[in-house]
Scaffold this active site. Sequence first.
Site, short mmCIF file in Angstrom:
data_model
loop_
_atom_site.label_atom_id
_atom_site.label_comp_id
_atom_site.label_asym_id
_atom_site.label_seq_id
_atom_site.Cartn_x
_atom_site.Cartn_y
_atom_site.Cartn_z
CG ASP A 12 -1.80 1.00 1.41
OD1 ASP A 12 -1.45 2.21 0.68
OD2 ASP A 12 -2.53 1.04 2.04
CG ASN A 22 -8.83 13.71 -11.34
OD1 ASN A 22 -8.83 15.05 -11.03
ND2 ASN A 22 -9.32 12.89 -10.55
N GLY A 53 -9.51 5.18 -6.26
CA GLY A 53 -8.37 4.39 -6.41
C GLY A 53 -7.26 4.87 -5.33
CG ASP A 78 -6.41 11.11 -6.54
OD1 ASP A 78 -5.65 11.89 -5.80
OD2 ASP A 78 -6.80 11.65 -7.58
N GLY A 101 -5.08 1.31 -13.28
CA GLY A 101 -6.70 0.95 -12.66
C GLY A 101 -7.65 1.46 -13.55
#
Length: 199
Positions: free
Chosen positions: A31, A49, A57, A59, A149
């Site tokens: 992680d 983004n 996800g 982010d 992802g």
Amino acid sequence: MECIGRTSNGESSVARFPLSPSSSLVIQKGDITKWSIDGSSDAIVNPANERMLGGGGADGAIHMAAGPELVQACYSVPEVRPGIRCPTGEARITPGFRLPASHVVHTVGPIYNSNSNPAASLSSAYRNSLRVAKDKNIQYIAFPAISCGVFGYPYDEAATVAISVVREFRNEFKEIHFVLFLQDIYQVWVNKANDLMKN
Ligand code: AR6
């Protein structure tokens, strides 16, 4: 030469490859929000983004772990166009706030199926992340599998790009890590590093 660490159940967990006499590539499962080396010259990379104000996800997990100061720092990054703080392929850097790592590099990978040259955009995302980190004297940096992802990048193609760009920076960092959430992506990355590091 590659060293493999193993977890207690015998599963491979970490692979280390020399990039230069003073620099290593480390590939591990895990992680990324938990990763740090020294808490002062380290950075994790956020697959963000273009708005750069959080998302799902990795982010979402990074913003959750960093605390609300992170989104405030993102708001203060100037927009280059209305609503866009970090165009695809570019990178910005902020503090890490409550994260164990001292900094967060925010970058935006391509959406695989709607980008006209996804390999060029993904290369730029990795390259610009490493450049902004270097400009802040970061010595240790950890990447997730950018675009692998919701942005739909095929793992094997992404690994080729990721590891090739990292090798361009072989003399610039003490350690460059990939911290990969999924076993299948971890295995693709290790296989690709074994292939590419032979040359
Ligand atoms: N640590 C390491 N890797 C993780 C973690 C974690 N905590 N959580 C997820 N991953 P994604 P993208 C892996 O979708 O494809 C967001 O909404 C995950 O398994 O996070 O670049 C942004 O706001 C996958 O392999 O990023 C953007 O809108 C990899 O991280 C968009 O998603 C990347 O998956 C970016 O999409």
